[in-house]
Motif scaffolding. Structure first.
Motif, mmCIF file in Angstrom:
data_model
loop_
_atom_site.group_PDB
_atom_site.id
_atom_site.type_symbol
_atom_site.label_atom_id
_atom_site.label_comp_id
_atom_site.label_asym_id
_atom_site.label_seq_id
_atom_site.Cartn_x
_atom_site.Cartn_y
_atom_site.Cartn_z
ATOM 1 N N LEU A 1 -2.096 -1.604 -7.727
ATOM 2 C CA LEU A 1 -2.957 -0.723 -6.930
ATOM 3 C C LEU A 1 -3.009 0.652 -7.580
ATOM 4 O O LEU A 1 -1.996 1.146 -8.091
ATOM 5 N N ASN B 1 -4.482 4.962 -7.319
ATOM 6 C CA ASN B 1 -4.606 6.002 -6.303
ATOM 7 C C ASN B 1 -6.047 6.332 -5.941
ATOM 8 O O ASN B 1 -6.298 7.280 -5.193
ATOM 9 N N ASN B 2 -6.984 5.547 -6.455
ATOM 10 C CA ASN B 2 -8.374 5.608 -5.990
ATOM 11 C C ASN B 2 -8.676 4.442 -5.060
ATOM 12 O O ASN B 2 -9.831 4.096 -4.835
ATOM 13 N N ASN B 3 -7.606 3.820 -4.564
ATOM 14 C CA ASN B 3 -7.713 2.729 -3.598
ATOM 15 C C ASN B 3 -8.432 1.518 -4.173
ATOM 16 O O ASN B 3 -9.222 0.853 -3.491
ATOM 17 N N CYS B 4 -8.134 1.237 -5.429
ATOM 18 C CA CYS B 4 -8.695 0.059 -6.094
ATOM 19 C C CYS B 4 -7.555 -0.855 -6.544
ATOM 20 O O CYS B 4 -6.441 -0.394 -6.799
ATOM 21 N N LYS C 1 -5.031 -9.902 2.534
ATOM 22 C CA LYS C 1 -4.370 -8.670 2.964
ATOM 23 C C LYS C 1 -3.715 -8.888 4.320
ATOM 24 O O LYS C 1 -4.315 -9.481 5.214
ATOM 25 N N ASN D 1 -12.853 -2.578 -5.843
ATOM 26 C CA ASN D 1 -12.715 -1.589 -4.788
ATOM 27 C C ASN D 1 -12.303 -2.286 -3.494
ATOM 28 O O ASN D 1 -12.118 -3.512 -3.459
ATOM 29 N N MET D 2 -12.161 -1.520 -2.412
ATOM 30 C CA MET D 2 -11.672 -2.083 -1.160
ATOM 31 C C MET D 2 -12.693 -2.990 -0.471
ATOM 32 O O MET D 2 -12.377 -3.647 0.518
ATOM 33 N N SER E 1 0.817 -1.209 0.000
ATOM 34 C CA SER E 1 0.000 0.000 0.000
ATOM 35 C C SER E 1 0.856 1.266 0.000
ATOM 36 O O SER E 1 2.039 1.239 0.361
ATOM 37 N N GLU E 2 0.241 2.368 -0.384
ATOM 38 C CA GLU E 2 0.944 3.653 -0.462
ATOM 39 C C GLU E 2 1.537 4.060 0.878
ATOM 40 O O GLU E 2 2.642 4.610 0.945
ATOM 41 N N ASP E 3 0.821 3.772 1.972
ATOM 42 C CA ASP E 3 1.320 4.158 3.297
ATOM 43 C C ASP E 3 2.250 3.106 3.911
ATOM 44 O O ASP E 3 2.693 3.255 5.058
#
Length: 305
Positions: A204, A206-209, A176, A224-225, A158-160
């Motif tokens: 992944l 940047n719209n969290n998909c 996950k 989607n998530m 993930s980005e974070d």
């Protein structure tokens, strides 16, 4: 979402697509090759440059903070390093940790790699066996870092940098994990079931998909998530349908406010066309009908890769 356009063709079995420093990279797995190309070029302009011809099958790609490239030697079960002078050496020997051929790999910004493997000798009809993911630190030290998984395959961070999603191909699902301070993968949760498909490469946005290439599904899926399918992309040329194998997104083009979604694919031939005595590597090398498709989408890359 529409039909992606074929960009590169006459490949064997393209896999592990990556965008890095303005260039697109991929492996031709069964040829043991790594290729690169400027991803802004059109199909008519596209002329890929070979980075490496290796003596074994190759898979996952990534980069250390130094800029040195890592790649997976599948059959010898090693992570190899290409230094800035072009010299090649073993970065990590995974032969005592990987119970089957090594497969995909993701490398984060700190140079920590997560590597998947088949778990068992799939080519000689061995008994199915689950296997953990392997974590390799920037110095090349390796260890198991997750619970055993059912043929772990494509991996994203993930980005974070707090979570990792991996495709469990044989279980037809994505799971996950939270990434602990010690680098272990904990708090496993099911992310999504993939009906009628075996998830392979994932990325992944940047719209969290999450975008998923699933063997058996003739379209690339976007979830989607909540694990719901919200978009689908086809890879087809005239009447020939291609099977998406892996995918990656480029950074955002600020002029068009879109990004390029790259899809590696192989011909979706029915089993009746494949001789029962022919292994997949020789089949795909003989056919050389693998291809890379691309399509502009309104969501850019996020996380790794």
């Amino acid at each position: 979402m529409g039909n992606a356009q074929r960009w590169l063709s006459q490949l064997c079995f393209p896999e592990s697509p990556r965008c890095h420093n303005g260039s697109f990279y991929f492996v031709d797995m069964y040829e043991g090759e790594i290729w690169t190309i400027d991803y802004a070029l059109s199909s008519a302009q596209a002329s890929a440059q070979r980075v490496l011809k290796w003596h074994n099958f190759v898979s996952g790609l990534g980069w250390l903070p130094s800029g040195e490239m890592l790649f997976v030697d599948m059959t010898d079960r090693r992570v190899m390093k290409i230094d800035l002078s072009g010299n090649i050496c073993v970065h990590a020997d995974l032969s005592t940790l990987a119970s089957g051929w090594c497969n995909d790999m993701v490398v984060d910004e700190e140079g920590i790699a997560y590597v998947s493997n088949f778990g068992y000798d799939i080519h000689n009809n061995a008994e199915f066996k689950k296997t953990p993911l392997i974590r390799v630190d920037p110095q090349g030290n390796a260890e198991h870092c997750s619970v055993p998984l059912a043929f772990p395959n494509g991996i994203i961070i993930s980005e974070d940098k707090t979570s990792l999603i991996v495709a469990e191909s044989v279980a037809s699902r994505l799971v996950k994990f939270a990434i602990s301070d010690q680098g272990k993968l904990v708090d496993r949760q099911k992310f999504a079931d993939i009906a009628n498909g075996f998830p392979d490469g994932i990325c992944l946005d940047n719209n969290n998909c999450v975008w998923i290439a699933a063997i058996g599904c003739s379209e690339l899926l976007r979830l989607n998530m909540q694990g719901e399918i919200i978009n689908q992309v086809t890879t087809q040329v005239d009447d020939q349908i291609f099977q998406p194998v892996a995918c990656v997104l480029s950074p955002l083009n600020t002029e068009t406010n879109t990004a390029t979604l790259f899809i590696t694919a192989a011909p979706n031939d029915p089993p009746s066309k494949i001789s029962p005595d022919e292994e997949p590597p020789s089949y795909y090398r003989r056919r050389r009908q693998g291809a890379i498709f691309k399509i502009e989408v309104p969501a850019a890359t996020a996380g790794v890769p």
